[in-house]
Design an enzyme around this catalytic site. Sequence first.
Site, PDB file in Angstrom:
ATOM      1  N   GLU A  45       0.803  -1.042  -0.050  1.00  0.00           N
ATOM      2  CA  GLU A  45       0.018  -0.176  -0.113  1.00  0.00           C
ATOM      3  C   GLU A  45       0.941   1.186  -0.009  1.00  0.00           C
ATOM      4  O   GLU A  45       1.708   1.496   0.718  1.00  0.00           O
ATOM      5  CB  GLU A  45      -0.948   0.064   1.338  1.00  0.00           C
ATOM      6  N   ARG A  49      -0.141  10.600   0.433  1.00  0.00           N
ATOM      7  CA  ARG A  49       0.329  11.466   1.338  1.00  0.00           C
ATOM      8  C   ARG A  49       1.327  12.546   0.834  1.00  0.00           C
ATOM      9  O   ARG A  49       1.913  13.494   1.730  1.00  0.00           O
ATOM     10  CB  ARG A  49       0.500  11.015   2.731  1.00  0.00           C
ATOM     11  N   LYS A 133     -10.905  -2.017   7.058  1.00  0.00           N
ATOM     12  CA  LYS A 133      -9.651  -1.677   7.596  1.00  0.00           C
ATOM     13  C   LYS A 133      -9.979  -1.096   9.010  1.00  0.00           C
ATOM     14  O   LYS A 133     -11.048  -0.443   9.215  1.00  0.00           O
ATOM     15  CB  LYS A 133      -8.950  -0.546   6.876  1.00  0.00           C
TER      16      LYS A 133
END
Length: 212
Positions: A45, A49, A133
């Site tokens: 992943e 950001r 998640k």
Amino acid sequence: MTGKTEKLLSILKLQPVVPVLIVDDAKSAVGLARALVAGGLKAIEITMRTPAALDAVRAVADEVEGANVGAGTILNARDYEAAVKAGSTFIVSPGVTPGVLSAAKDSPVPLLPGAATASEVMTLREAGYEVLKFFPAEQAGCAAYLKALSSPLAGTLFCPTGGISLKNANDYLSLPNVICVGGSWVAPKDLVSAGDWAAITKLASEAAALKA
């Protein structure tokens, strides 16, 4: 179980730990991903950001054999669509919005949506999501909290992320409702900056050997 859920499960079942990466330089992404794959962590992943994130996803998708690259920290439909175009095979969000759910519904690429409370889990279950998640895991109640959800919310599987390390990963992986965990410890910033791919492969191998 829907086809997209099965597709997501096939990716998450590849390993007990999904590396959660913040990539500052897209040029380092290929070497980093190859090191992780060599250590047995094929599902990766890359969080959205940094300005380099989309280029990093694209580079890994194009150049790293065996990698299943996903995009994390997806906050809106625009980012969802951009990540899919870049080559993401799965999408991860810290929570959900109507816009993210709408983008997921219209996309062939599965979403791993974030939830931290029983109400959020129930809402996502009503929307058709069985694999979620759990974020931020340590701050939201740790493994004990997630264990408490396993009976009343039976049938829901989680990938806990947030504050998880080699020391506490098995606390989560031993739970019946946990399929894998997400963690950043397998790619420390200093090792990535130094390009020490051998050290990262070693960390990945340790993580891959954890009980799934």
